[in-house]
Design a protein around this motif. Structure first.
Motif, short mmCIF file in Angstrom:
data_model
loop_
_atom_site.label_atom_id
_atom_site.label_comp_id
_atom_site.label_asym_id
_atom_site.label_seq_id
_atom_site.Cartn_x
_atom_site.Cartn_y
_atom_site.Cartn_z
N TYR A 29 0.81 -1.22 0.00
CA TYR A 29 0.00 0.00 0.00
C TYR A 29 0.84 1.27 0.00
CZ TYR A 29 -3.97 -3.04 1.16
OH TYR A 29 -4.94 -4.01 1.15
N GLN A 30 2.04 1.19 0.52
CA GLN A 30 2.91 2.38 0.54
C GLN A 30 3.87 2.43 -0.65
OE1 GLN A 30 2.34 4.85 2.69
NE2 GLN A 30 0.67 3.53 3.39
N HIS A 31 3.72 1.51 -1.58
CA HIS A 31 4.61 1.49 -2.75
C HIS A 31 4.44 2.78 -3.54
CE1 HIS A 31 6.44 0.22 -6.55
NE2 HIS A 31 7.00 -0.78 -5.90
N GLU A 32 5.54 3.25 -4.09
CA GLU A 32 5.54 4.53 -4.81
C GLU A 32 4.51 4.58 -5.94
OE1 GLU A 32 8.62 7.38 -7.35
OE2 GLU A 32 9.20 5.33 -6.80
N ILE A 33 4.34 3.47 -6.67
CA ILE A 33 3.45 3.52 -7.83
C ILE A 33 1.99 3.63 -7.40
CG2 ILE A 33 2.98 1.06 -8.21
CD1 ILE A 33 3.94 3.77 -10.81
N ILE A 34 1.68 3.27 -6.16
CA ILE A 34 0.34 3.45 -5.63
C ILE A 34 0.18 4.83 -5.00
CG2 ILE A 34 -1.28 2.67 -3.84
CD1 ILE A 34 -0.38 -0.18 -4.35
N GLN A 35 1.19 5.27 -4.28
CA GLN A 35 1.08 6.51 -3.53
C GLN A 35 1.45 7.76 -4.33
OE1 GLN A 35 -0.11 7.00 -0.51
NE2 GLN A 35 -0.50 4.84 -0.10
N GLN A 36 2.40 7.60 -5.25
CA GLN A 36 2.91 8.81 -5.92
C GLN A 36 3.29 8.51 -7.36
OE1 GLN A 36 2.70 11.73 -4.25
NE2 GLN A 36 3.21 12.72 -6.18
N ASN A 37 2.29 8.22 -8.17
CA ASN A 37 2.50 7.95 -9.59
C ASN A 37 2.66 9.30 -10.30
OD1 ASN A 37 2.15 7.47 -12.37
ND2 ASN A 37 0.77 5.75 -12.01
N SER A 38 3.88 9.64 -10.66
CA SER A 38 4.14 10.98 -11.20
C SER A 38 3.37 11.25 -12.50
CB SER A 38 5.65 11.18 -11.42
OG SER A 38 6.17 10.20 -12.31
N TYR A 39 3.15 10.20 -13.30
CA TYR A 39 2.42 10.41 -14.56
C TYR A 39 0.96 10.78 -14.29
CZ TYR A 39 0.24 9.67 -19.09
OH TYR A 39 -0.49 9.85 -20.25
N THR A 40 0.28 9.98 -13.48
CA THR A 40 -1.15 10.24 -13.26
C THR A 40 -1.37 11.51 -12.44
OG1 THR A 40 -1.18 8.72 -11.37
CG2 THR A 40 -1.85 7.84 -13.52
N LYS A 41 -0.39 11.86 -11.57
CA LYS A 41 -0.50 13.13 -10.83
C LYS A 41 -0.45 14.30 -11.81
CE LYS A 41 -0.58 11.07 -6.88
NZ LYS A 41 -1.91 10.64 -6.43
N TRP A 42 0.41 14.18 -12.83
CA TRP A 42 0.48 15.21 -13.86
C TRP A 42 -0.79 15.18 -14.72
CZ3 TRP A 42 0.54 13.64 -19.06
CH2 TRP A 42 0.55 14.69 -19.98
N PHE A 43 -1.21 13.98 -15.14
CA PHE A 43 -2.30 13.86 -16.10
C PHE A 43 -3.61 14.41 -15.54
CE2 PHE A 43 -5.60 11.71 -18.54
CZ PHE A 43 -5.11 11.80 -19.84
#
Length: 268
Positions: free
Chosen positions: A19-33
Motif C-alpha cells: 500500500y505504501q509502494h511509490e506507484i500506488i502513492q505517488q505515480n508521477s504520470y497520473t498526478k500530472w495527467f
C-alpha cells in the motif's frame, strides 16, 4: 491464535510493502495527467499504450486462471477474463454467471473507439508492435509473476494488481481522488473541456475508465476476505507471495514511467 497472529503480521507487511509502494502513492504520470493539461498527442500516447496493455493482459489473465490453487480462485479469474473480452459483468459482485457476450462490450473496443476519435488507426490499436519498450518490458515482467505456475507468486501478483487498481476506493473523497483510475478520468474530462468543447467536438468517451473504477468499487470490499482464503490454503508461502506482489508493482512502475518519459517529449 498463532494463525490469526500470522495473518495480522501479513497484513502489516502489506501495508508497508504494497500500500505504501511509490506507484500506488505517488505515480508521477497520473498526478500530472489529472491536472487536465495533456495535449492531443499525449492523450493519444496514453490510449495507444493502454490498448497494448489491455489486449496483452488477456493471455496473462488466462494463465492466472489455469494456475489458480482452488476452483473458487479459478472461477473468479475466469470472470475477469470473460469480462475483458466482452461478457457483461455485475460490478457489485464481479460475477458473469448467466450474462451475455457482445463484441461491443470488449474492453479493447472501448479503447479503439476513443482512439478513433483522436485520429488513431483502430485496427492497429492493441497490437504488440505499437507498444513502447517500457510497455513491452512491463508486460513481459508481469507475465513472469502474474502468470506464474507457482500460485504463491501468482496470487501475490494478483493481489498487488488489485490493490493498485482499487487503492483509496471507499476511503473518502480526498483519498479516492488519488486512485489512478480517478486521476485518469479527471484528466480526460479536463482534456475534453480544454481541447474539444471549444471546437464543438464530441467529448472523448471515458467509459472504459469509469467502468474499471466502478468494477473496483464493487470488488474492493472483498479483497481482505479473498486474502484470508488464500492465506489459509495449504502450502501458502508468505515470502513467495510478497515476491510476486512486489515484482508486479515494479512491473507496473515500468509502464507508467515509460509514459511519463514519452509525454515529456511529445508536443502537438
Amino acid at each position: 491464535m498463532a494463525a490469526n497472529s500470522s495473518f495480522q503480521d501479513h497484513l502489516r507487511r502489506i501495508e508497508a510493502e504494497i500500500y505504501q509502494h511509490e506507484i500506488i502513492q505517488q505515480n508521477s504520470y497520473t498526478k500530472w495527467f489529472k491536472r487536465g493539461g495533456a495535449t492531443t498527442s499525449q492523450v493519444a500516447d496514453l490510449v495507444t499504450q493502454f490498448s497494448v496493455f489491455s489486449n496483452h493482459f488477456i493471455p496473462l489473465e488466462a494463465k492466472r486462471m489455469v494456475n489458480s490453487a482452488t476452483e473458487e480462485e479459478e472461477m473468479e479469474a475466469c470472470d475477469m477474463l470473460a469480462s475483458e473480452i466482452g461478457v457483461s459483468i455485475d460490478p457489485n459482485t464481479g460475477n458473469i454467471e448467466g450474462h451475455r457476450f457482445s463484441h461491443n462490450s470488449a474492453h479493447i473496443k472501448w479503447l479503439r473507439d476513443v482512439g478513433e476519435m483522436l485520429g488513431l488507426n483502430r485496427d492497429a490499436l492493441g497490437k504488440w508492435a505499437l507498444g513502447s519498450p517500457s510497455t513491452h518490458r512491463f508486460l513481459t515482467n508481469l507475465e513472469k509473476v502474474y502468470g506464474s505456475p507457482d500460485n504463491n507468486i501468482g496470487s501475490g501478483a494478483s493481489f498487488a494488481v488489485e490493490s493498485w487498481a482499487g487503492y483509496g476506493i471507499g476511503k473518502g473523497e480526498e483519498v479516492e481522488s488519488n486512485n489512478f483510475w480517478k486521476e485518469l478520468i479527471t484528466g480526460l474530462e479536463g482534456y475534453n473541456q480544454r481541447n474539444r468543447a471549444p471546437l464543438q467536438l464530441p467529448p472523448l468517451n471515458v467509459g472504459f475508465f469509469r467502468f474499471h473504477l466502478g468494477l473496483e468499487s464493487g470488488h474492493v470490499a472483498n479483497v481482505v476476505h479473498e486474502l484470508q482464503q488464500t492465506f489459509a490454503n495449504p502450502g501458502f508461502d508468505s515470502d513467495k507471495w510478497f515476491t510476486g506482489a512486489t515484482r508486479a508493482l515494479e512491473s507496473i512502475r515500468v509502464f507508467w514511467n515509460g509514459l511519463d518519459r514519452s509525454r515529456r517529449k511529445l508536443l502537438d
